[in-house]
Design a protein around this motif. Structure first.
Motif, PDB file in Angstrom:
ATOM      1  N   ILE A 356     101.675 102.404  49.147  1.00 19.42           N
ATOM      2  CA  ILE A 356     102.998 102.954  48.854  1.00 19.42           C
ATOM      3  C   ILE A 356     103.190 102.951  47.338  1.00 19.42           C
ATOM      4  N   PRO A 357     103.333 104.108  46.709  1.00 19.45           N
ATOM      5  CA  PRO A 357     103.406 104.174  45.239  1.00 19.45           C
ATOM      6  C   PRO A 357     104.798 103.802  44.723  1.00 19.45           C
ATOM      7  N   ILE A 358     105.122 102.537  44.752  1.00 16.31           N
ATOM      8  CA  ILE A 358     106.456 102.113  44.341  1.00 16.31           C
ATOM      9  C   ILE A 358     106.590 102.125  42.812  1.00 16.31           C
ATOM     10  N   LEU A 359     105.706 101.416  42.143  1.00 10.85           N
ATOM     11  CA  LEU A 359     105.801 101.329  40.688  1.00 10.85           C
ATOM     12  C   LEU A 359     105.314 102.599  39.994  1.00 10.85           C
ATOM     13  N   ASN A 360     104.605 103.475  40.706  1.00 12.67           N
ATOM     14  CA  ASN A 360     104.116 104.718  40.104  1.00 12.67           C
ATOM     15  C   ASN A 360     105.111 105.867  40.199  1.00 12.67           C
ATOM     16  N   ILE A 361     106.272 105.606  40.785  1.00 15.83           N
ATOM     17  CA  ILE A 361     107.234 106.694  40.994  1.00 15.83           C
ATOM     18  C   ILE A 361     107.656 107.362  39.689  1.00 15.83           C
ATOM     19  N   PRO A 362     107.959 106.649  38.609  1.00 20.70           N
ATOM     20  CA  PRO A 362     108.331 107.346  37.361  1.00 20.70           C
ATOM     21  C   PRO A 362     107.240 108.298  36.870  1.00 20.70           C
ATOM     22  N   LYS A 363     105.986 107.858  36.930  1.00 24.03           N
ATOM     23  CA  LYS A 363     104.899 108.740  36.501  1.00 24.03           C
ATOM     24  C   LYS A 363     104.753 109.930  37.435  1.00 24.03           C
ATOM     25  N   LEU A 364     104.864 109.686  38.743  1.00 22.78           N
ATOM     26  CA  LEU A 364     104.742 110.785  39.696  1.00 22.78           C
ATOM     27  C   LEU A 364     105.866 111.798  39.522  1.00 22.78           C
ATOM     28  N   MET A 365     107.068 111.321  39.199  1.00 27.57           N
ATOM     29  CA  MET A 365     108.168 112.257  38.942  1.00 27.57           C
ATOM     30  C   MET A 365     107.896 113.090  37.698  1.00 27.57           C
ATOM     31  N   SER A 366     107.293 112.483  36.682  1.00 29.06           N
ATOM     32  CA  SER A 366     106.925 113.250  35.486  1.00 29.06           C
ATOM     33  C   SER A 366     105.862 114.285  35.820  1.00 29.06           C
ATOM     34  N   ASP A 367     104.908 113.913  36.687  1.00 31.07           N
ATOM     35  CA  ASP A 367     103.890 114.874  37.103  1.00 31.07           C
ATOM     36  C   ASP A 367     104.513 116.049  37.847  1.00 31.07           C
ATOM     37  N   ILE A 368     105.519 115.784  38.663  1.00 27.92           N
ATOM     38  CA  ILE A 368     106.202 116.855  39.400  1.00 27.92           C
ATOM     39  C   ILE A 368     106.899 117.802  38.430  1.00 27.92           C
TER      40      ILE A 368
END
Length: 486
Positions: A356-368
């Motif tokens: 579950i990518p909990i701590l990676n959410i900020p980076k994943l949102m930037s990728d989106i």
């Protein structure tokens, strides 16, 4: 009880996956808003085959052979094919990576040589000597595609492959057009060179006549000097046209992949034919006919697919990790110093990982956000490509119609000049006019003929440009891959 909990977890994850499918951004679509017709209606209806292999419409076997040779063996054609092969190999590797599990087969071997230098105590003893260990493990990692990551990645790969194929077809269509334009340029130069050589003959005759009349005192000697200057100008024009024709022939040889062949291997007939009628088409057909437009559409679909992949990265990943391993250990025997004890064991495992990518959410949102920006760029590029295609086709049709009118006017003028020259020639033969008048009439005819030749050459090249602008030079039905972003 444990199996029931595992099933509940998987069911919950499946429900989450179904909900996630509705959360991804749908593929962006662009409405190009093309007009219903072009600015001219001079096009005549022809079949699709005429547009696919438009060069056959000129009825010139030499042109057909040149285009066929260029598409088969020219450096540009081979380079485009090599790039397509590279893209195909990359995409095939990506497809395998998507569907084939990650299965590393790991083997190891170890040898340990132990020397006992000191040993004390009563709890036991350690046997020195050589120990050997061998192991082989085959572990598999397979993601359960419950939210459609694998299908989204496959769509991206297919769209990328479609874009590469359209780029390949566009390169070949451009090559065929370049060959035809260079060929007609060479033929036009050959006609103009013949006319220039005739002009040299006329200028020399005028110069000789003026010099003779000046020598006899019938006219001023300046007339002979002016005629000699005209002769030098005519000779310079013929020399320049000869160099241009040689350059055009060499350029054509390079285009067809025979750049080192002698110029004599490419004979050019000094004649020009009337351009064929271009197919009747609507602007909307450019979306299917132009390879650059279809390439831009495929890249837009690919960018939309990458956006979906970035959005799906926010959701958990369930991975199955089965594995099997074999190991063998050889150690010195405690009972017999020179003997060895061998132990062989095998094991298999079945496991699952939930990430579950909990701590990676900020980076994943930037990728989106970055993926969304790339989709917008691809949409703008597609829109611009469509508008450019329409502008090229509309301008080519308008200019082709103007060229045809120009050819008609100059051809009529050339016929009148020819009639005037013929009358002057007959008058000179009957003794009614002098040689100078006859030669000047022929000189005027040659000048009008040269202008008509230039117009005919430009009309032929414009016809080639029009065929290319309408998306000719390839068959859309022959492309096996289709862009899809659904």
């Amino acid at each position: 009880m444990r199996h029931a909990k595992t099933g509940a977890y998987i069911a919950t994850f499946a429900l989450l996956a179904i909900g996630s499918a509705a959360c991804t951004t749908p593929a962006q679509k662009v409405d190009p808003q093309l007009p219903s017709a072009y600015g001219t209606s001079s096009a005549a209806p022809l079949g699709a085959q005429a547009l696919d292999q438009w060069w056959t419409q000129f009825g010139d076997p030499a042109l057909n052979d040149l285009v066929t040779t260029a598409l088969a063996q020219s450096p540009d054609a081979r380079l485009a094919a090599a790039r397509l092969d590279e893209a195909r190999a990359i995409r095939q590797g990506q497809v395998r990576q998507i569907f084939i599990p990650q299965t590393p087969l790991v083997g190891s071997a170890q040898r340990t040589d132990t020397d006992i230098s000191d040993q004390s105590g009563t709890g036991g003893f350690t046997q020195g000597g050589v120990s050997k260990t061998y192991a082989a493990n085959f572990d598999v990692s397979w993601e359960l595609d419950l939210i459609g990551r694998r299908l989204a990645a496959l769509r991206v790969v297919k769209n990328d492959m479609a874009a590469a194929r359209f780029a390949y077809e566009g390169a070949r269509a451009a090559l065929a057009a370049n060959v035809a334009q260079s060929y007609f340029e060479a033929r036009g130069l050959a006609v103009q060179l013949d006319d220039a050589r005739e002009s040299v003959r006329i200028a020399k005759a005028l110069s000789d006549t003026a010099s003779e009349r000046g020598r006899r005192g019938l006219t001023a000697t300046s007339e002979g000097e002016r005629a000699a200057a005209d002769l030098a100008q005519a000779e310079a024009q013929a020399a320049a046209l000869d160099a241009q024709l040689r350059t055009a022939r060499r350029t054509l040889l390079i285009l067809v992949g025979k750049g080192v062949d002698p110029l004599e291997s490419l004979p050019i007939t000094p004649s020009l034919a009337k351009p064929p009628a271009v197919p009747a088409a609507t602007p909307g057909q450019l979306l299917a006919r132009r390879p650059d437009v279809r390439e831009a559409a495929a890249r837009l679909a690919s960018a939309s697919g990458n956006l979906n992949i970035s959005e799906l990265a926010l959701f958990p990943t369930l991975t199955l990790t089965p594995g099997v391993g074999v190991s063998k250990s050889i150690t010195p025997s405690f009972l017999e110093p020179r003997a060895e004890t061998s132990t062989t064991s095998s094991a298999w495992t079945v496991g699952a990982n939930l990430s579950i990518p909990i701590l990676n959410i900020p980076k994943l949102m930037s990728d989106i956000k970055a993926s969304n920006a790339r989709v917008e760029q691809a949409a703008i590029t597609y829109e611009k490509t469509v508008q450019t295609a329409f502008g090229e086709a509309d301008n080519a049709l308008v200019q082709l119609a103007a060229d045809e009118r120009r050819v008609a006017l100059l051809s009529a003028g050339e016929r009148r000049a020819a009639v005037a020259y013929e009358a002057s020639r007959k008058g000179y033969a009957a003794g009614l006019t002098d040689l100078t008048t006859a030669l000047q009439a022929e000189q005027a005819w040659r000048a009008v003929r040269s202008a008509a030749t230039g117009a005919q050459t430009q009309a032929l090249q414009r016809a080639v440009q029009t065929y290319k602008a309408l998306g000719g030079g390839w068959s859309p039905e022959a492309v096996p891959t289709k862009a899809s972003a659904q």
